[in-house]
Write an enzyme that holds these catalytic residues in place. Structure first.
Site, mmCIF file in Angstrom:
data_model
loop_
_atom_site.group_PDB
_atom_site.id
_atom_site.type_symbol
_atom_site.label_atom_id
_atom_site.label_comp_id
_atom_site.label_asym_id
_atom_site.label_seq_id
_atom_site.Cartn_x
_atom_site.Cartn_y
_atom_site.Cartn_z
ATOM 1 N N ASP A 289 0.843 -1.189 0.000
ATOM 2 C CA ASP A 289 0.000 0.000 0.000
ATOM 3 C C ASP A 289 0.886 1.250 0.000
ATOM 4 O O ASP A 289 1.310 1.722 1.055
ATOM 5 C CB ASP A 289 -0.917 -0.007 1.229
ATOM 6 C CG ASP A 289 -1.847 1.208 1.260
ATOM 7 O OD1 ASP A 289 -1.920 1.922 0.226
ATOM 8 O OD2 ASP A 289 -2.499 1.432 2.298
ATOM 9 N N LYS A 296 1.587 7.970 0.193
ATOM 10 C CA LYS A 296 1.959 8.084 1.609
ATOM 11 C C LYS A 296 3.317 8.747 1.752
ATOM 12 O O LYS A 296 4.146 8.667 0.844
ATOM 13 C CB LYS A 296 2.061 6.679 2.222
ATOM 14 C CG LYS A 296 0.753 5.958 2.426
ATOM 15 C CD LYS A 296 1.001 4.569 3.012
ATOM 16 C CE LYS A 296 -0.303 3.831 3.243
ATOM 17 N NZ LYS A 296 -1.182 4.455 4.231
ATOM 18 N N ASP A 307 0.231 -4.983 4.597
ATOM 19 C CA ASP A 307 -1.170 -4.607 4.407
ATOM 20 C C ASP A 307 -2.003 -5.752 3.807
ATOM 21 O O ASP A 307 -3.201 -5.611 3.612
ATOM 22 C CB ASP A 307 -1.231 -3.357 3.518
ATOM 23 C CG ASP A 307 -2.394 -2.446 3.857
ATOM 24 O OD1 ASP A 307 -2.922 -2.543 4.981
ATOM 25 O OD2 ASP A 307 -2.786 -1.647 2.988
ATOM 26 N N ARG A 370 -11.071 -0.387 2.097
ATOM 27 C CA ARG A 370 -12.529 -0.444 2.135
ATOM 28 C C ARG A 370 -13.117 -0.660 0.743
ATOM 29 O O ARG A 370 -14.202 -1.222 0.602
ATOM 30 C CB ARG A 370 -13.064 0.836 2.793
ATOM 31 C CG ARG A 370 -12.668 2.098 2.081
ATOM 32 C CD ARG A 370 -12.869 3.351 2.930
ATOM 33 N NE ARG A 370 -11.881 3.487 3.993
ATOM 34 C CZ ARG A 370 -11.833 4.499 4.866
ATOM 35 N NH1 ARG A 370 -12.733 5.464 4.798
ATOM 36 N NH2 ARG A 370 -10.904 4.543 5.787
#
Ligand code: BES
Ligand code: MN
Ligand code: ZN
Length: 515
Positions: A289, A296, A307, A370
């Site tokens: 990720d 990030k 992750d 999600r």
């Protein structure tokens, strides 16, 4: 497993669980007498306090064991299941680098601890699981000789004989004077299998992203499925797109390593278990990720190879269930992707259609978990799931709130949440319920789509749960393991890296429906 007294059992190491404050009566008094007063002497010297998870090696005197390993259990009235697993794992890890072939554990102080309320078979299960989990060390994945100093190899397993890794105990002897040998043996077997399942999940989760891509994770899942007689279906990008998994593909499209939706099953399609459920366990499988276009910061980004831990956990859990109760109806869905920036990546503001038909405004490509979970949940329902549990390293916020020892959890309706929480207690894992605050639902609204994947930062942890809830029409629980999935530094009971968190909970939950 033996029903002898602890002073009659020969082994390389005899593990003596020791309560605080130390009281030398009954068998402990006898052990001390035969150890020539060593235990009392160490207690007087304050080397032995009984403090939970504290360990000391002691000489055996006339006892038939090569060494004594005293491990503190603290106050026996507060010793719960997690505590026993950690006590056993700490004993195993304390022997790192030592030459241990046979290890005997005196179970009585654990079985009799009033905090446990389960007796010898339960203590045996938790000790076996703890010893197995304690033996796990990720250093072995990429290093032939984890510690540099060379030496001879007494155990005959290459450099493993000389490294500080926990010993591969060949024989675990559980000592329960007057115990029910059959029940204790069965408990220990159950604990061994659950511990090995956790270690399977950890071994996958700890691997690097240039090693475990979504395709490799799917291959690993296929090998595991073949080993345990599980049905497996691996959905490739073309089919995922055709099926309408718009959120899953929005994340997966940005990487040169294509995504895979991994679907595994034990039992028949849609088959109900003894509790009339077709339970689905769904695990976030983000092999790396980076955040995607909403990239990030560099600090700690290397951790984001972890992750995928939720996916590794459900893949291992269904294999564990297949061993403990073959044929138990259970579905595991693991969406595997790599979240990367690039010319094919989803942009913030892109709008996609989820598998359940809702349109989603992807306002932050770093809220990717999600997205892939939402489609995986819908797909699980399409395959007949009546109950959903997802496990995911979903938010940094949950680890800030609860740390690395407690998993945050959401769920609805409450009675299904309570069922999962009870499975967690049986598994010796800690959860803390977080609220699905309906008042915040409007904050996930989008100008352009049915909803957005990331709202403002206030209550962002709650909002992660609210987003997922949009993709469940059946009883659903979400376990956010972002804090508990891996340790940044080793503890007495676990190596640095993946912990196997929630594996045992999922196994207990599924086994409740075994026939
Ligand atoms: N995988 C991260 C969550 C995470 C962070 C796990 C740190 C373990 C350690 C997740 O995909 C993420 O990036 N979450 C964002 C959500 C935000 C963009 C709404 C977060 O937590 O900041
Ligand atoms: Mn992210
Ligand atoms: Zn993530």
């Amino acid at each position: 497993m033996v029903t002898d007294q602890p002073w009659d059992v020969p082994a390389d190491v005899l593990v003596i669980p020791f309560a605080a404050p130390p009281t030398f009566d009954g068998p402990l008094d006898e052990l001390d007498r035969r150890a020539a007063g060593e235990l009392r002497a160490l207690a007087t010297f304050r080397e032995l306090t009984g403090k939970r998870l504290e360990t000391s090696l002691a000489s055996p005197g006339e006892l038939p064991a090569g060494r004594l390993l005293v491990v503190g259990i603290g106050d026996p009235t507060t010793l719960d299941r997690e505590g026993v697993v950690h006590v056993a794992a700490s004993a195993e890890r304390r022997l790192g680098g030592r030459h241990v072939r046979t290890m005997a554990v005196w179970l009585s102080p654990l079985a009799d601890a009033t905090g446990l309320d389960g007796g010898a078979a339960l203590a045996a299960e938790l000790v076996a699981r703890g010893v197995v989990e304690g033996s796990y060390d990720p250093k072995s994945i990429y290093k032939a000789s984890p510690d540099a100093h060379p030496g001879h190899d007494p155990a005959g397993r290459g450099d493993w004989g000389t490294i500080a890794a926990p010993p591969l105990v060949e024989e675990l002897i559980l000592i329960v004077p007057g115990g029910d040998a059959k029940a204790v043996h069965a408990g220990a077997e159950r604990g061994r299998i659950i511990g090995e399942g956790a270690n399977l999940a950890r071994g996958l989760a700890n691997r690097a992203a240039n090693d475990v891509s979504p395709v490799v994770l799917a291959d690993e899942a296929s090998a595991i499925a073949a080993r345990h007689g599980l049905w497996i279906d691996v959905i490739e990008p073309e089919r995922a797109t055709k099926l309408g998994m718009g959120m899953f593909m929005a994340v997966g499209r940005g990487s040169d390593n294509p995504p895979r939706m991994i679907v595994m099953r034990s039992g028949g399609e849609g088959e109900r278990d003894a509790l009339d459920r077709h339970l689905a366990i769904i695990g976030k499988g983000v092999c790396f990720d980076s955040g995607g276009i909403s990239i990030k910061p560099a600090d700690r980004m290397e951790e984001m190879k972890m992750d995928k831990t939720g996916a590794c956990t459900v893949i291992a859990a269904i294999a564990t269930v297949a061993q403990l109760a073959p044929g138990t109806p259970l579905l595991a869905v693991a969406p595997a992707v790599e979240n990367m920036p690039g010319p094919h990546s989803t942009r913030p503001g892109d709008i996609v259609t989820a598998l359940n038909g809702k349109t989603v405004d992807i306002t932050n490509t770093d809220a990717e978990g999600r997205l892939i979970l939402g489609d995986a949940m819908t797909y699980a329902e399409q395959l007949g799931a009546t109950h959903l549990v997802d496990v995911a390293t979903l938010t940094g916020a949950v680890s800030r709130a609860l740390g690395h020892m407690v998993t945050g959890a959401f769920g609805t309706p409450q009675d299904f949440y309570d069922t999962v929480a009870a499975a967690g207690r049986r598994a010796g894992e800690r959860y803390w319920q977080l609220p699905l605050v309906d008042d915040y639902v409007p904050e996930m609204d989008s100008w352009y789509a049915d909803l957005q994947n990331s709202g403002s930062s206030e209550g962002s942890l709650v909002k992660s749960g609210l987003f997922l809830r949009e993709f469940a029409t059946k009883p659903w629980v979400h376990l956010d393991i972002a804090g508990t999935a891996y340790f940044r530094k080793a503890t007495s009971f676990a190596a640095r890296g993946a912990t196997g968190a929630s594996h045992a909970t999922l196994v207990e939950l599924a086994l409740a429906g075994a026939r």
